[in-house]
Design a protein around this motif. Structure first.
Motif, PDB file in Angstrom:
ATOM      1  N   LYS A 127       1.521 124.690  71.374  1.00 26.56           N
ATOM      2  CA  LYS A 127       1.797 124.284  72.843  1.00 26.56           C
ATOM      3  C   LYS A 127       2.767 125.199  73.369  1.00 26.56           C
ATOM      4  O   LYS A 127       2.617 125.462  74.562  1.00 26.56           O
ATOM      5  CB  LYS A 127       2.523 122.817  72.754  1.00 26.56           C
ATOM      6  N   GLU A 130       0.841 127.992  74.657  1.00 31.42           N
ATOM      7  CA  GLU A 130      -0.154 127.723  76.057  1.00 31.42           C
ATOM      8  C   GLU A 130       0.901 127.861  77.363  1.00 31.42           C
ATOM      9  O   GLU A 130       0.645 128.135  78.162  1.00 31.42           O
ATOM     10  CB  GLU A 130      -0.655 126.287  75.771  1.00 31.42           C
ATOM     11  N   ARG A 145      -1.951 125.192  85.383  1.00 35.35           N
ATOM     12  CA  ARG A 145      -1.748 123.793  85.043  1.00 35.35           C
ATOM     13  C   ARG A 145      -2.019 123.869  83.349  1.00 35.35           C
ATOM     14  O   ARG A 145      -3.024 123.975  83.048  1.00 35.35           O
ATOM     15  CB  ARG A 145      -2.782 123.108  85.754  1.00 35.35           C
ATOM     16  N   THR A 147      -2.611 121.868  80.078  1.00 33.66           N
ATOM     17  CA  THR A 147      -3.057 120.599  79.643  1.00 33.66           C
ATOM     18  C   THR A 147      -2.443 120.001  78.523  1.00 33.66           C
ATOM     19  O   THR A 147      -1.502 120.611  78.089  1.00 33.66           O
ATOM     20  CB  THR A 147      -4.622 120.914  79.460  1.00 33.66           C
ATOM     21  N   ALA A 148      -2.621 118.756  78.191  1.00 30.77           N
ATOM     22  CA  ALA A 148      -2.196 118.092  77.025  1.00 30.77           C
ATOM     23  C   ALA A 148      -2.384 118.807  75.831  1.00 30.77           C
ATOM     24  O   ALA A 148      -3.545 119.631  75.641  1.00 30.77           O
ATOM     25  CB  ALA A 148      -2.637 116.706  77.127  1.00 30.77           C
ATOM     26  N   ASP A 152      -7.678 118.274  75.090  1.00 33.78           N
ATOM     27  CA  ASP A 152      -7.756 118.942  76.233  1.00 33.78           C
ATOM     28  C   ASP A 152      -8.971 119.197  76.862  1.00 33.78           C
ATOM     29  O   ASP A 152      -9.020 120.031  77.847  1.00 33.78           O
ATOM     30  CB  ASP A 152      -6.730 120.190  76.102  1.00 33.78           C
ATOM     31  N   ASP A 156      -7.070 125.027  77.550  1.00 28.05           N
ATOM     32  CA  ASP A 156      -5.721 124.989  77.377  1.00 28.05           C
ATOM     33  C   ASP A 156      -4.837 124.960  78.797  1.00 28.05           C
ATOM     34  O   ASP A 156      -4.047 124.544  78.808  1.00 28.05           O
ATOM     35  CB  ASP A 156      -5.251 125.763  76.245  1.00 28.05           C
ATOM     36  N   TYR A 158      -5.543 125.825  82.927  1.00 23.40           N
ATOM     37  CA  TYR A 158      -6.183 125.863  84.247  1.00 23.40           C
ATOM     38  C   TYR A 158      -5.527 126.815  85.181  1.00 23.40           C
ATOM     39  O   TYR A 158      -4.155 126.815  85.267  1.00 23.40           O
ATOM     40  CB  TYR A 158      -6.834 124.680  84.783  1.00 23.40           C
ATOM     41  N   GLY A 167     -10.366 128.635  83.513  1.00 22.71           N
ATOM     42  CA  GLY A 167     -10.263 128.146  82.381  1.00 22.71           C
ATOM     43  C   GLY A 167      -9.675 129.104  81.320  1.00 22.71           C
ATOM     44  O   GLY A 167     -10.357 129.892  81.000  1.00 22.71           O
ATOM     45  N   GLN A 169      -8.483 129.491  77.142  1.00 24.09           N
ATOM     46  CA  GLN A 169      -8.428 128.858  75.881  1.00 24.09           C
ATOM     47  C   GLN A 169      -7.372 129.720  75.062  1.00 24.09           C
ATOM     48  O   GLN A 169      -7.931 131.085  74.875  1.00 24.09           O
ATOM     49  CB  GLN A 169      -9.660 128.657  75.066  1.00 24.09           C
ATOM     50  N   ASN A 192     -16.210 121.292  83.162  1.00 28.59           N
ATOM     51  CA  ASN A 192     -15.035 121.208  84.002  1.00 28.59           C
ATOM     52  C   ASN A 192     -15.017 121.995  85.305  1.00 28.59           C
ATOM     53  O   ASN A 192     -13.925 122.250  85.976  1.00 28.59           O
ATOM     54  CB  ASN A 192     -13.569 121.575  83.080  1.00 28.59           C
TER      55      ASN A 192
END
Length: 223
Positions: A127, A130, A145, A147-148, A152, A156, A158, A167, A169, A192
């Motif tokens: 985390k 990210e 942004r 993500t959780a 997700d 990971d 945006y 996007g 990862q 997405n």
């Protein structure tokens, strides 16, 4: 860049502040210190035995030096002890050992640490990695942004931009990106509504996180 400090007041403090006062040089980065001038603080001391107590706080002068580059500081303040003698209280900052797995550390501190020790990227919590990736892309004008951490949807981070939605990862691994992972990311990008995508893994972060662009959705591995 930011560093973490913890206060320290020891027998060496007088020697340290004496050095700074004489040479105006930071002991950590050897750059010029800045004298912040005479500051004041209010202190309330306990009265000596047999003397009446005062509820009034004494105002004392404090001289503070601070390094504008790394943030290290030193300070001294004269005061009267209970015997009426002038004493000198001194102190200085001490660098706190940085723990790469500490999620409470500021993002700036984690980024500064990775610039010095990029191999520690593998020690970071996924985390935190990210968050760092999002922060770096933010420096390049993107609107990140993160993500959780779980659920997700395969993305990971945006990145909102004028060219579309990117996007990302993030992979905390030294292993090459496999074709199955590329296919998985491509599917997540389509679901997405992303216009492009990127893998970030085993970070030499600023150089290797490279966004993709184009007319159609596509994924690109960055190592």
């Amino acid at each position: 860049m930011s560093y973490l400090y913890e206060a320290l007041n020891s027998v060496n403090a007088k020697a340290v502040t004496g050095w700074v006062e004489r040479f105006s040089t930071c002991l950590f980065c050897s750059r010029p210190m800045r004298n912040l001038g005479e500051l004041t603080r209010k202190m309330r001391y306990s009265a000596a035995p047999g003397t009446p107590s005062s509820q009034d706080a004494d105002e004392e002068e404090v001289t503070v030096w601070r390094c504008p580059y790394c943030g290290w500081w030193a300070a001294k303040s004269p005061y009267l002890n209970t015997g009426g003698h002038i004493m000198m209280e001194v102190g200085y900052g001490a660098l706190r050992t940085f723990d790469p797995v500490d999620l409470a550390a500021p993002i700036e501190a984690s980024r500064a640490h990775l610039m010095l020790r990029p191999e520690d990227a593998l020690k970071l919590h996924p985390k935190r990695l990210e968050d760092i990736v999002g922060s770096i892309f933010g420096d390049f004008g993107y609107r990140p942004r993160v993500t959780a951490y779980r659920a997700d949807g395969g993305i990971d981070v945006y990145l909102d931009s004028d060219q579309g939605l990117v996007g990302i990862q993030v992979k905390r691994t030294k292993n090459p990106i496999e074709i199955e992972q590329v296919n998985s990311l491509t599917g997540a990008l389509l679901v997405n509504d992303c216009t492009s995508g990127v893998f970030c893994h085993h970070l030499a972060l600023p150089a290797r996180c490279e966004a993709c662009s184009g007319q159609s959705t596509r994924a690109r591995a960055s190592d």
